[in-house]
Scaffold this motif. Structure first.
Motif, mmCIF file in Angstrom:
data_model
loop_
_atom_site.group_PDB
_atom_site.id
_atom_site.type_symbol
_atom_site.label_atom_id
_atom_site.label_comp_id
_atom_site.label_asym_id
_atom_site.label_seq_id
_atom_site.Cartn_x
_atom_site.Cartn_y
_atom_site.Cartn_z
ATOM 1 N N ILE A 1 0.885 -1.221 0.027
ATOM 2 C CA ILE A 1 -0.048 0.074 -0.063
ATOM 3 C C ILE A 1 0.700 1.225 0.075
ATOM 4 C CG2 ILE A 1 -0.365 -0.012 2.442
ATOM 5 C CD1 ILE A 1 -2.923 0.953 2.081
ATOM 6 N N SER A 2 0.513 2.255 -0.972
ATOM 7 C CA SER A 2 1.233 3.606 -0.613
ATOM 8 C C SER A 2 0.031 4.538 -1.101
ATOM 9 C CB SER A 2 2.241 3.610 -1.776
ATOM 10 O OG SER A 2 1.599 3.269 -2.943
ATOM 11 N N ARG A 3 0.565 5.785 -1.014
ATOM 12 C CA ARG A 3 -0.166 7.019 -1.254
ATOM 13 C C ARG A 3 0.537 8.181 -1.869
ATOM 14 N NH1 ARG A 3 3.105 8.715 1.771
ATOM 15 N NH2 ARG A 3 2.643 10.128 3.838
ATOM 16 N N ASP A 4 0.090 8.815 -2.728
ATOM 17 C CA ASP A 4 0.546 10.038 -3.365
ATOM 18 C C ASP A 4 -0.175 11.089 -2.805
ATOM 19 O OD1 ASP A 4 1.142 12.568 -5.064
ATOM 20 O OD2 ASP A 4 1.642 11.082 -6.347
ATOM 21 N N TYR A 5 0.597 11.787 -1.905
ATOM 22 C CA TYR A 5 0.029 12.971 -1.005
ATOM 23 C C TYR A 5 -0.428 14.175 -1.806
ATOM 24 C CZ TYR A 5 -0.172 15.055 3.562
ATOM 25 O OH TYR A 5 -0.455 15.441 4.897
ATOM 26 N N VAL A 6 0.224 14.343 -3.054
ATOM 27 C CA VAL A 6 -0.189 15.543 -3.852
ATOM 28 C C VAL A 6 -1.174 15.104 -4.785
ATOM 29 C CG1 VAL A 6 0.759 16.923 -5.806
ATOM 30 C CG2 VAL A 6 2.283 16.517 -4.000
ATOM 31 N N LYS A 7 -1.366 13.868 -5.352
ATOM 32 C CA LYS A 7 -2.515 13.564 -6.174
ATOM 33 C C LYS A 7 -3.801 12.964 -5.196
ATOM 34 C CE LYS A 7 0.379 12.217 -10.122
ATOM 35 N NZ LYS A 7 0.618 11.158 -10.864
ATOM 36 N N ASN A 8 -3.517 12.921 -3.803
ATOM 37 C CA ASN A 8 -4.628 12.347 -3.031
ATOM 38 C C ASN A 8 -5.092 10.959 -3.701
ATOM 39 O OD1 ASN A 8 -5.069 14.128 -1.249
ATOM 40 N ND2 ASN A 8 -7.070 14.840 -1.721
ATOM 41 N N THR A 9 -4.193 10.329 -3.915
ATOM 42 C CA THR A 9 -4.407 9.030 -4.434
ATOM 43 C C THR A 9 -3.700 7.877 -3.554
ATOM 44 O OG1 THR A 9 -4.607 9.709 -6.786
ATOM 45 C CG2 THR A 9 -4.349 7.540 -6.517
ATOM 46 N N LEU A 10 -4.585 6.889 -3.417
ATOM 47 C CA LEU A 10 -4.083 5.683 -2.529
ATOM 48 C C LEU A 10 -3.976 4.572 -3.666
ATOM 49 C CD1 LEU A 10 -3.939 4.561 0.400
ATOM 50 C CD2 LEU A 10 -6.342 3.739 -0.066
ATOM 51 N N TYR A 11 -2.959 3.850 -3.266
ATOM 52 C CA TYR A 11 -2.454 2.915 -4.274
ATOM 53 C C TYR A 11 -2.461 1.450 -3.755
ATOM 54 C CZ TYR A 11 -1.086 6.532 -7.379
ATOM 55 O OH TYR A 11 -0.958 7.555 -7.954
ATOM 56 N N LEU A 12 -2.691 0.245 -4.495
ATOM 57 C CA LEU A 12 -2.342 -1.275 -3.832
ATOM 58 C C LEU A 12 -1.875 -1.803 -4.819
ATOM 59 C CD1 LEU A 12 -2.804 -2.961 -1.390
ATOM 60 C CD2 LEU A 12 -4.705 -3.821 -2.388
ATOM 61 N N ARG A 13 -0.503 -2.228 -4.701
ATOM 62 C CA ARG A 13 0.309 -2.782 -5.723
ATOM 63 C C ARG A 13 -0.003 -4.572 -5.109
ATOM 64 N NH1 ARG A 13 2.667 -2.865 -10.795
ATOM 65 N NH2 ARG A 13 3.928 -4.641 -10.858
ATOM 66 N N LEU A 14 -0.483 -5.277 -6.273
ATOM 67 C CA LEU A 14 -0.568 -6.642 -5.807
ATOM 68 C C LEU A 14 0.230 -7.492 -6.780
ATOM 69 C CD1 LEU A 14 -3.438 -5.032 -5.877
ATOM 70 C CD2 LEU A 14 -4.656 -7.337 -5.611
ATOM 71 N N ASN A 15 1.073 -8.220 -6.122
ATOM 72 C CA ASN A 15 2.128 -9.121 -6.638
ATOM 73 C C ASN A 15 2.045 -10.488 -6.696
ATOM 74 O OD1 ASN A 15 3.665 -6.990 -7.778
ATOM 75 N ND2 ASN A 15 4.808 -6.874 -5.775
ATOM 76 N N SER A 16 2.389 -11.408 -7.685
ATOM 77 C CA SER A 16 2.218 -12.822 -7.330
ATOM 78 C C SER A 16 0.707 -13.381 -7.454
ATOM 79 C CB SER A 16 3.009 -13.318 -6.311
ATOM 80 O OG SER A 16 4.509 -12.916 -6.591
ATOM 81 N N LEU A 17 -0.185 -12.547 -7.946
ATOM 82 C CA LEU A 17 -1.464 -12.887 -7.709
ATOM 83 C C LEU A 17 -1.924 -14.469 -7.994
ATOM 84 C CD1 LEU A 17 -3.075 -9.739 -9.628
ATOM 85 C CD2 LEU A 17 -3.435 -10.388 -7.153
ATOM 86 N N LYS A 18 -2.648 -14.844 -7.051
ATOM 87 C CA LYS A 18 -3.231 -16.305 -7.099
ATOM 88 C C LYS A 18 -4.860 -16.165 -7.263
ATOM 89 C CE LYS A 18 0.103 -17.165 -3.261
ATOM 90 N NZ LYS A 18 -0.042 -17.503 -2.130
ATOM 91 N N PRO A 19 -5.460 -17.313 -7.875
ATOM 92 C CA PRO A 19 -6.999 -17.230 -8.096
ATOM 93 C C PRO A 19 -7.608 -16.871 -6.747
ATOM 94 C CG PRO A 19 -5.825 -19.253 -8.956
ATOM 95 C CD PRO A 19 -4.888 -18.430 -8.304
ATOM 96 N N GLU A 20 -7.122 -17.288 -5.559
ATOM 97 C CA GLU A 20 -7.892 -17.022 -4.394
ATOM 98 C C GLU A 20 -7.698 -15.480 -4.086
ATOM 99 O OE1 GLU A 20 -5.330 -19.251 -4.623
ATOM 100 O OE2 GLU A 20 -4.196 -19.491 -2.935
ATOM 101 N N ASP A 21 -7.136 -14.603 -4.955
ATOM 102 C CA ASP A 21 -7.098 -13.198 -4.542
ATOM 103 C C ASP A 21 -8.274 -12.590 -5.304
ATOM 104 O OD1 ASP A 21 -3.558 -13.167 -4.931
ATOM 105 O OD2 ASP A 21 -4.916 -13.021 -2.923
ATOM 106 N N THR A 22 -9.077 -13.490 -5.962
ATOM 107 C CA THR A 22 -10.366 -13.058 -6.828
ATOM 108 C C THR A 22 -11.356 -12.436 -5.784
ATOM 109 O OG1 THR A 22 -9.763 -14.253 -8.630
ATOM 110 C CG2 THR A 22 -12.044 -13.795 -8.148
ATOM 111 N N ALA A 23 -11.724 -11.084 -6.025
ATOM 112 C CA ALA A 23 -12.450 -10.395 -5.146
ATOM 113 C C ALA A 23 -12.652 -8.935 -5.673
ATOM 114 C CB ALA A 23 -11.878 -10.220 -3.755
#
Length: 124
Positions: A70-92
Motif C-alpha cells: 500500500i502507498s499514497r501520493d500526497y499531492v494527487k490525493n491517491t491511494l494505491y495497492l500493488r498486488l504481486n504474484s496474484l493467485k486465484p484466491e485473490d479474486t475479489a
C-alpha cells in the motif's frame, strides 16, 4: 462529502501483478487513515492493508504481507495497492476505505467512507 473512486482492477493470470488506485476527494486527509479491503463471493469483507495519510505508517494483513504493498501520493490525493504474484484466491472486489484518526482498526464496520470497489479476477 468524502468520495473514493477505485480503478485498476481486471482479469489477469496467476503470477501477474496489478496496481489498484483510489482517488480521494472532498476534504483534506492529513488526519485520516486510508485502507484497502476485499470481498470474495460468498465471503465477508476482509482487511488487506491501511496507511496513515500523514507519516505513511503502514499495516498489513498477516496473510497478505509480502505480496501486497500500500502507498499514497500526497499531492494527487491517491491511494494505491500493488498486488504481486496474484493467485486465484485473490479474486475479489477490492474496496478503498477511509476513516478519521490514527487508530489501528481493521474491522470493516469501523470505517466511515467506502468506494464502490474494483473487481480483480485471477485465472489459474
Amino acid at each position: 462529502q468524502v468520495q473514493l473512486v477505485e480503478s485498476g482492477g481486471g482479469l489477469v493470470q496467476a503470477g501477474d501483478s496489478l496496481r489498484l488506485s483510489c482517488v480521494a476527494s472532498g476534504r483534506t486527509f492529513s488526519d485520516y487513515t486510508m485502507g484497502w479491503f476485499r470481498q470474495a463471493p460468498g465471503k465477508e469483507r476482509e482487511f488487506v492493508a491501511f496507511i496513515r495519510w500523514s507519516g505513511g505508517y503502514t499495516y498489513y494483513s498477516d496473510s497478505l504481507k509480502g505480496r501486497f504493498t500500500i502507498s499514497r501520493d500526497y499531492v494527487k490525493n491517491t491511494l494505491y495497492l500493488r498486488l504481486n504474484s496474484l493467485k486465484p484466491e485473490d479474486t475479489a472486489v477490492y474496496y478503498c476505505a477511509a476513516r478519521p484518526g490514527v487508530q489501528s482498526i481493521v474491522i470493516p464496520t469501523a470505517w466511515d467512507y467506502w468506494g464502490r470497489g474494483t473487481q480483480v479476477t485471477v485465472s489459474s
